[in-house]
Structure formats: structure tokens, C-alpha cells
Design a protein around this motif. Structure first.
Motif, PDB file in Angstrom:
ATOM      1  N   LEU A  67       0.900  -1.357   0.021  1.00 56.57           N
ATOM      2  CA  LEU A  67      -0.058  -0.048   0.059  1.00 56.57           C
ATOM      3  C   LEU A  67       0.903   1.215  -0.186  1.00 56.57           C
ATOM      4  O   LEU A  67       0.671   2.135  -0.611  1.00 56.57           O
ATOM      5  N   ALA A  68       2.056   1.266   0.752  1.00 58.15           N
ATOM      6  CA  ALA A  68       2.865   2.430   0.650  1.00 58.15           C
ATOM      7  C   ALA A  68       3.376   2.753  -0.439  1.00 58.15           C
ATOM      8  O   ALA A  68       3.571   3.801  -0.782  1.00 58.15           O
ATOM      9  N   GLU A  69       3.661   1.682  -1.139  1.00 59.33           N
ATOM     10  CA  GLU A  69       4.269   1.740  -2.698  1.00 59.33           C
ATOM     11  C   GLU A  69       3.241   2.582  -3.560  1.00 59.33           C
ATOM     12  O   GLU A  69       3.513   3.291  -4.398  1.00 59.33           O
ATOM     13  N   LEU A  70       2.102   2.153  -3.498  1.00 57.09           N
ATOM     14  CA  LEU A  70       0.927   2.522  -4.207  1.00 57.09           C
ATOM     15  C   LEU A  70       0.572   4.054  -4.089  1.00 57.09           C
ATOM     16  O   LEU A  70       0.456   4.623  -4.901  1.00 57.09           O
ATOM     17  N   VAL A  71       0.525   4.226  -2.789  1.00 57.84           N
ATOM     18  CA  VAL A  71       0.125   5.749  -2.441  1.00 57.84           C
ATOM     19  C   VAL A  71       1.085   6.574  -2.306  1.00 57.84           C
ATOM     20  O   VAL A  71       0.902   7.899  -2.051  1.00 57.84           O
ATOM     21  N   GLY A  72       2.467   6.410  -2.360  1.00 56.61           N
ATOM     22  CA  GLY A  72       3.756   7.069  -2.068  1.00 56.61           C
ATOM     23  C   GLY A  72       3.893   7.737  -0.949  1.00 56.61           C
ATOM     24  O   GLY A  72       4.545   8.800  -0.531  1.00 56.61           O
ATOM     25  N   HIS A  73       3.465   6.989   0.173  1.00 54.26           N
ATOM     26  CA  HIS A  73       3.740   7.366   1.537  1.00 54.26           C
ATOM     27  C   HIS A  73       4.456   6.394   2.345  1.00 54.26           C
ATOM     28  O   HIS A  73       4.186   4.834   2.098  1.00 54.26           O
TER      29      HIS A  73
END
Length: 305
Positions: free
Chosen positions: A268-274
Motif C-alpha cells: 500500500l505504501a508503494e501505491l500511495v507514495g507514503h
């Protein structure tokens, strides 16, 4: 549940604006307890505290009371909403034998917030609650300002191979439950999610959460129906980066690296950039470490708001 002295209660009934549903509320000096009609169900909810609205969507079998120790440490700064997902505890169903999709759970959140808030809110979603929050972000843009998604159980966030493996794992747990019951499946669920089954890593003086009849019934619904909802999920992962919601992936400090809920948070972090934010405790840090978890949540919300 933490005892709350109840003064003379007033019961009112008002029409919910977006669903033409009926909302029943009981107000006390410290909290509001209510019931909201939604399609196919009546949702039990609780509202406590003052400040920006913060919705907590709980994990697993957790109902509105499951995070009582955490809520008590947040109500000085936030107006906290907790609720029983449809089918759990006091949230009644028109058709109890039927399961619910994650889209339906997300639409329940939308209706709840339409009735109880007047602008974008903050949300903490834990495990299954985090996946519900992701659906809300995609389906109802502008409703959530910031979503802290703690270890979402969302196999769709993983590679096809990992996804198939973990969906098979969840189906296998359902089969085990059907054959051998709750006592056999609980240790395997803990293993799957990286939970300390002995509960040794926890803060002192927690509110007891006994395995009573209501909680056993909630586990039954969670395993029989919500596992199926996870396996059959339709989350549009490609849309998560452009929802307008600040999505903050989170993990527990003691969650083992190999478990799939941690891998879901990393994806998820990779997807949303956080970047992934670390919280005290493990998968259930919000219940095992409420003092430290509340402090960390305040910090993360202040950084992202």
C-alpha cells in the motif's frame, strides 16, 4: 468495557439525511449511543469526546467496545465514533444468514458519517477496518481527509502469487473452523496475522475482553462471512493513489516481517507514495498498547493533517 456513569438519558429519533433512515440516539454527559437504519441492517454506534471527528473501524470480531481503552485516551482531543459492523453485537440484520461485501461495509461507513458528521473526517482502520477505509476512500471521495490504515488484510494489494496463497490460507482457516471449531482455528488465525497468542506483549490494566457468548458469535460471523468478503474483494487498488484521501499505511512494531498483513501495508505504501509508519505493539496494538498507540496516532495525524 470501561464503566461510564449514565445520567438521565434522552431518546430522540431523527431522519438520516441521505438514506431516509431512522436514527435513535441516547445522549449522556460523556457519550452518545445510537442506532442508524441502513439498507438491510441497523447499525449500533457510539460517539464520545470533542474535537475533529475520528472514526475507528475495528479489526476482526471487534465491535464498538473493542477499542475502549484507546478511545478513552483520545476523547480529550477528538470526537471519536466507533460502531458495530453489520452483523456484530448490537448491529441487527434483516437477513442474519447473509454475509456482507466490503463494498457494503464501506457504504455503511458512508451512511454513518453522513448522519454523524458535516465534513471530511479522520479515520483509523485496523486490519479489516483498514480495508473498509480503503473502499470508502475510493467510493466516496472527500469523505475521509486522512486514513491511517493499520495492517490492512487486503490480498489484492499483493502480487498474483502472494494473493492466491493468502486467499487460500483464509479459505483453509474457514474449513478448519467448520471442522474443529473456534478453539482450533484461533491459534492459526494468530499465526497468519502475526499475533502473539499469549498476549504477553501488552500494557498493564487493560479493560477485560472476555470470550463471552457475544464475542464468540462475532468470531463466527467474522470467520464465516468476512473471510469470504476478503477473498472475494473487488478493491480497485489502482485508484488508491488518486482518491484525495491521505492514506497512511501503518504496521505494528512487533509484527513479524513475513506475515501477509505487514506485506499488504508495504505494498500500500508503494501505491500511495507514503512511507509506512510504525506503531506500538503488533497487529492488535490499538488494543494491547492503547496508551502508546494513542500517542503515536496523535503524532501521525498531526503530521499528515
Amino acid at each position: 468495557m470501561t464503566a461510564i456513569t449514565t445520567a438521565t438519558a434522552a431518546r430522540t429519533r431523527t431522519a438520516a439525511t441521505t438514506t431516509a433512515a431512522t436514527e435513535a440516539t441516547t445522549a449522556t454527559a460523556t457519550r452518545t449511543v445510537g442506532a442508524l437504519d441502513v439498507p438491510g441492517a441497523v447499525l449500533h454506534y457510539q460517539v464520545q469526546g470533542t474535537g475533529p471527528t475520528l472514526l475507528i473501524s475495528q479489526s476482526g470480531e471487534g465491535d464498538a467496545d473493542r477499542s475502549t481503552d484507546l478511545v478513552a485516551r483520545l476523547t480529550d482531543s477528538y470526537r471519536v465514533i466507533t460502531y458495530d459492523r453489520r452483523g456484530l453485537s448490537r448491529s441487527r440484520l434483516d437477513a442474519p444468514e447473509r454475509g456482507a461485501t466490503l463494498v457494503e461495509h464501506a457504504d455503511d461507513v458512508q451512511r454513518l458519517l453522513a448522519a454523524l458528521s458535516d465534513g471530511p473526517v479522520l479515520m483509523l482502520g485496523c486490519s479489516l477496518g483498514a480495508v473498509i477505509g480503503l473502499h470508502v476512500a475510493v467510493r466516496h471521495p472527500g469523505l475521509i481527509d486522512t486514513l491511517v490504515a493499520h495492517e490492512p488484510v487486503a490480498p489484492r494489494l499483493l502480487s498474483d502469487e502472494e494473493r492466491a496463497r493468502h486467499e487460500g490460507e483464509l479459505t483453509g482457516l474457514q474449513d478448519l473452523y467448520g471442522r474443529e471449531g473456534l478453539s482450533a482455528v484461533l491459534p492459526e488465525i494468530a499465526r497468519c496475522l502475526g499475533i502473539d497468542p499469549a498476549g504477553t506483549d501488552a500494557e498493564p490494566n487493560l479493560t477485560p475482553q472476555p470470550m463471552n457468548a457475544r464475542r464468540i458469535a462475532n468470531f463466527d460471523r467474522f470467520i464465516r462471512h468476512d473471510f469470504t468478503a476478503i477473498v472475494q474483494d473487488t478493491l480497485d487498488t489502482g485508484a488508491l493513489a488518486s482518491t484525495g484521501t491521505r492514506i497512511v499505511p501503518a504496521i505494528g512494531r512487533s509484527t513479524p516481517d513475513a506475515v501477509f498483513d505487514l506485506r499488504c501495508a508495504a505494498s500500500l505504501a508503494e501505491l500511495v507514495g507514503h512511507e509506512v509508519r510504525e506503531f506500538p505493539g503488533g497487529h492488535n496494538g490499538n488494543t494491547s498498547h492503547p496508551e502508546a498507540y494513542a500517542a503515536r496516532l496523535r503524532q501521525v495525524l498531526a503530521e499528515t493533517c
